[in-house]
Design a protein around this motif. Structure first.
Motif, PDB file in Angstrom:
ATOM      1  N   ARG A 117       0.939  -1.234   0.076  1.00  0.00           N
ATOM      2  CA  ARG A 117       0.063   0.131   0.120  1.00  0.00           C
ATOM      3  C   ARG A 117       0.988   1.295   0.177  1.00  0.00           C
ATOM      4  O   ARG A 117       2.002   1.091   0.693  1.00  0.00           O
ATOM      5  CB  ARG A 117      -1.031  -0.064   1.103  1.00  0.00           C
ATOM      6  CG  ARG A 117      -2.011  -1.142   1.266  1.00  0.00           C
ATOM      7  CD  ARG A 117      -3.172  -0.500   0.596  1.00  0.00           C
ATOM      8  NE  ARG A 117      -4.212  -1.538   0.906  1.00  0.00           N
ATOM      9  CZ  ARG A 117      -5.743  -1.448   0.316  1.00  0.00           C
ATOM     10  NH1 ARG A 117      -5.809  -0.265  -0.261  1.00  0.00           N
ATOM     11  NH2 ARG A 117      -6.448  -2.178   0.768  1.00  0.00           N
ATOM     12  N   LEU A 118       0.692   2.352  -0.794  1.00  0.00           N
ATOM     13  CA  LEU A 118       1.364   3.389  -0.903  1.00  0.00           C
ATOM     14  C   LEU A 118       1.606   4.052   0.233  1.00  0.00           C
ATOM     15  O   LEU A 118       0.587   4.403   1.152  1.00  0.00           O
ATOM     16  CB  LEU A 118       0.807   4.495  -2.047  1.00  0.00           C
ATOM     17  CG  LEU A 118       1.669   5.685  -2.305  1.00  0.00           C
ATOM     18  CD1 LEU A 118       3.108   5.386  -2.701  1.00  0.00           C
ATOM     19  CD2 LEU A 118       1.003   6.651  -3.134  1.00  0.00           C
ATOM     20  N   GLY A 119       2.863   4.080   0.864  1.00  0.00           N
ATOM     21  CA  GLY A 119       2.919   4.880   2.017  1.00  0.00           C
ATOM     22  C   GLY A 119       2.619   3.827   3.403  1.00  0.00           C
ATOM     23  O   GLY A 119       2.945   4.383   4.668  1.00  0.00           O
ATOM     24  N   TYR A 120       2.398   2.487   3.312  1.00  0.00           N
ATOM     25  CA  TYR A 120       1.771   1.834   4.556  1.00  0.00           C
ATOM     26  C   TYR A 120       2.813   0.447   4.114  1.00  0.00           C
ATOM     27  O   TYR A 120       2.411  -0.271   3.363  1.00  0.00           O
ATOM     28  CB  TYR A 120       0.524   1.541   4.296  1.00  0.00           C
ATOM     29  CG  TYR A 120      -0.482   2.616   4.639  1.00  0.00           C
ATOM     30  CD1 TYR A 120      -1.050   3.025   6.082  1.00  0.00           C
ATOM     31  CD2 TYR A 120      -0.617   3.880   3.818  1.00  0.00           C
ATOM     32  CE1 TYR A 120      -1.733   4.175   6.429  1.00  0.00           C
ATOM     33  CE2 TYR A 120      -1.374   5.019   4.075  1.00  0.00           C
ATOM     34  CZ  TYR A 120      -1.682   4.998   5.610  1.00  0.00           C
ATOM     35  OH  TYR A 120      -2.618   6.083   5.601  1.00  0.00           O
ATOM     36  N   ASP A 121       3.407  -0.049   5.450  1.00  0.00           N
ATOM     37  CA  ASP A 121       3.778  -1.230   5.498  1.00  0.00           C
ATOM     38  C   ASP A 121       2.625  -2.242   6.108  1.00  0.00           C
ATOM     39  O   ASP A 121       1.575  -1.587   6.456  1.00  0.00           O
ATOM     40  CB  ASP A 121       5.136  -1.325   6.203  1.00  0.00           C
ATOM     41  CG  ASP A 121       4.902  -0.810   7.674  1.00  0.00           C
ATOM     42  OD1 ASP A 121       3.998  -0.742   8.105  1.00  0.00           O
ATOM     43  OD2 ASP A 121       6.135  -0.725   8.250  1.00  0.00           O
ATOM     44  N   ARG A 122       2.969  -3.265   6.329  1.00  0.00           N
ATOM     45  CA  ARG A 122       1.790  -4.361   6.804  1.00  0.00           C
ATOM     46  C   ARG A 122       1.585  -4.009   8.213  1.00  0.00           C
ATOM     47  O   ARG A 122       0.114  -4.027   8.860  1.00  0.00           O
ATOM     48  CB  ARG A 122       2.207  -5.778   6.721  1.00  0.00           C
ATOM     49  CG  ARG A 122       1.119  -6.795   7.087  1.00  0.00           C
ATOM     50  CD  ARG A 122       1.640  -8.161   6.608  1.00  0.00           C
ATOM     51  NE  ARG A 122       2.675  -8.670   7.319  1.00  0.00           N
ATOM     52  CZ  ARG A 122       3.414  -9.875   7.336  1.00  0.00           C
ATOM     53  NH1 ARG A 122       3.126 -10.488   6.470  1.00  0.00           N
ATOM     54  NH2 ARG A 122       4.238 -10.105   8.160  1.00  0.00           N
ATOM     55  N   LEU A 123       2.321  -3.187   8.923  1.00  0.00           N
ATOM     56  CA  LEU A 123       2.130  -2.821  10.346  1.00  0.00           C
ATOM     57  C   LEU A 123       1.048  -1.784  10.572  1.00  0.00           C
ATOM     58  O   LEU A 123       0.147  -1.660  11.387  1.00  0.00           O
ATOM     59  CB  LEU A 123       3.370  -2.451  11.194  1.00  0.00           C
ATOM     60  CG  LEU A 123       3.349  -2.059  12.784  1.00  0.00           C
ATOM     61  CD1 LEU A 123       2.609  -3.302  13.370  1.00  0.00           C
ATOM     62  CD2 LEU A 123       4.527  -1.829  13.249  1.00  0.00           C
ATOM     63  N   ARG A 124       1.008  -0.969   9.591  1.00  0.00           N
ATOM     64  CA  ARG A 124       0.174   0.407   9.772  1.00  0.00           C
ATOM     65  C   ARG A 124      -1.328   0.286   9.429  1.00  0.00           C
ATOM     66  O   ARG A 124      -1.563  -0.325   8.317  1.00  0.00           O
ATOM     67  CB  ARG A 124       0.815   1.674   9.054  1.00  0.00           C
ATOM     68  CG  ARG A 124       2.262   1.970   9.277  1.00  0.00           C
ATOM     69  CD  ARG A 124       2.526   3.326   8.597  1.00  0.00           C
ATOM     70  NE  ARG A 124       1.886   4.676   8.747  1.00  0.00           N
ATOM     71  CZ  ARG A 124       1.734   5.613   8.038  1.00  0.00           C
ATOM     72  NH1 ARG A 124       2.566   5.549   7.064  1.00  0.00           N
ATOM     73  NH2 ARG A 124       0.996   6.453   8.232  1.00  0.00           N
TER      74      ARG A 124
END
Length: 468
Positions: A117-124
């Motif tokens: 996701r643009l600007g998002y790793d799996r944690l956010r």
């Protein structure tokens, strides 16, 4: 309409299911892009072009694709004819990909290496659903998408030879001696097998067909030797029901294979658990575990007919909920478990069963089935129809999933016409033959049989095989 909705839906793979997704997206008026790693439509299908599928044309064409092709004046193949992989590409996939409605949206040589996701790793989490998908290609290009339909299949990730699910020791180093499933033994690959000793590992119908091809080759090419290795203590499952088999062609396949083994033309090794592979003097030594004991077989070539598995590494930064056994979604896994289902007994399923905690990401087609070998092209077409309807906001259509399959899936092969092919499960063709359901250990049922039939059985490699 949000900014996210204006982005295209990214379809990964331009095989039968990926192109079906493109056809449905076009009909729904949704922007889309198809990313294909190969240099043309049906790149994976081209790898088994010599194989004749066992299901006739009428089961191999997606409904939306058919409507587009018919509008363009497409000459429909005989619905009862049994196409080869080459036929599927030449008479269906390539004409479909060439349509002006689809062609501008296809990108060849576009191999996906990662999805996030643009600007998002799996944690956010906060704001995640509003962020577009970020798709990265091998050449460094990045594409933004509102949703992802992953129809990349499993052809590029075959199972290993090692019996514990791990590569055998030395398997990588011995790659020059190993063959992918479905080599064209009697055609383009003949020179690699003629006059040599080949070991075929696997108990499925792809192994059986390769063995029959090798036996035919041995009859005309002096010095050609064939060894067949299976993990099971008995080849009963591969032999099937013989004359009592519900499917005459499958029975004939097993009977012919048994006759070669009984006559000594094919050497059978049971309880065969590959431990190590060692190149030696231009050949390869295969070390086998039999309980605590070990023995060695030396051959020239090894055909790994051990099936396929999905590769989810490109989606490592997405939130996937995969069944720990099957590698499919948790909702789909019990519906396709080969211990419980054959191809034809898989119940209808669509967007709800394919959904992950990552909204907008769907694996469809063979990849959606994880390690289950019971996939059908018709199943993949209905999956894509349901998913695309959901992406269009038509949830009533998305959840109105209808999958018309026979009560029992059938695996069959025409040893007279296509001994080189693999045979997979597909919809039963109404006719006069008799046969057993697949997915049944040993090929025979104690219960009364539901009879299914075939007038002209052949082989199928549409993505997944039953009983393999």
């Amino acid at each position: 309409m949000s900014d996210l909705d204006q982005l295209p839906v990214a379809v990964i793979g331009a095989g039968p299911v990926g192109l079906a997704a493109a056809a449905h997206l076009h009909e729904r008026g949704l922007p889309y892009i198809v990313l294909e790693a190969g240099d043309g439509a049906g790149a994976a299908v081209r790898q088994w072009a010599h194989v004749r599928v066992f299901s006739p044309w009428r089961y191999n064409i997606d409904s939306a694709a058919r409507r587009l092709l018919d509008e363009a004046g497409w000459v429909t193949p005989d619905p009862d004819a049994l196409p080869t992989g080459a036929d599927l590409v030449e008479h269906y996939l390539q004409p479909l990909a060439n349509l002006p409605q689809l062609k501008p949206h296809l990108r060849y040589g576009a191999r996906v290496t990662a999805i996030s996701r643009l600007g998002y790793d799996r944690l956010r989490t906060t704001g995640r659903e509003s962020a577009p998908f970020l798709i990265r290609l091998t050449d460094g290009r990045e594409i933004l998408a509102r949703a992802v339909i992953d129809a990349s299949g499993t052809w590029g990730s075959p199972n290993v030879l090692g019996a514990s699910g791990l590569p055998a020791l030395g398997e990588t180093e011995a790659a020059a001696h190993l063959e992918h499933a479905l080599p064209d033994v009697l055609g383009t690959d003949r020179a690699r097998f003629a006059g040599r000793h080949t070991l075929v590992v696997g108990a499925g119908h792809s192994a059986a067909n390769t063995l029959l091809s090798l036996a035919e080759l041995a009859a005309t090419a002096p010095g050609t030797k064939v060894t067949w290795a299976i993990r099971a203590p008995s080849p009963t499952r591969t032999y099937g029901g013989g004359d009592a088999d519900a499917l005459p062609a499958r029975g004939a396949l097993g009977s012919r294979l048994r006759s070669h083994v009984d006559a000594g033309r094919i050497r059978l090794l049971t309880g065969f658990s590959v431990h190590a592979i060692t190149p030696t003097a231009g050949r390869v030594a295969v070390t086998v575990r039999r309980g605590e004991a070990r023995e060695q077989v030396t051959v020239d070539r090894i055909v790994a007919a051990t099936g396929f598995r999905p590769d989810h590494t490109i989606a490592a930064e997405l939130r996937l909920d995969l069944d720990p056994i099957m590698g499919a979604t948790r909702a789909l896994a019990p519906l396709i478990d080969p211990n419980e289902h054959s191809c034809g007994t898989v119940p209808p399923h669509g967007v709800d069963e394919l959904a992950h905690p990552e909204p907008g990401y769907y694996a469809v087609g063979m990849k959606s089935y994880g390690r289950a070998p019971t996939f059908l092209m018709a199943t993949g077409y209905e999956q894509t129809r349901s998913v695309v309807a959901a992406l269009a906001g038509d949830w009533q259509a998305a959840r109105d999933v209808r999958l018309e399959l026979p009560e029992t899936g059938v695996c069959r092969s025409n040893p007279a016409e296509s001994v080189t092919g693999d045979d997979c499960c597909g919809p039963a063709v109404e006719s006069t033959g008799k046969g057993l359901a697949t997915g049944i250990s040993g090929g025979l049922l104690a219960a009364p049989l539901n009879l299914v039939g075939t007038d002209e059985p052949a082989t199928d490699r549409s993505g997944g095989c039953c009983g393999g």
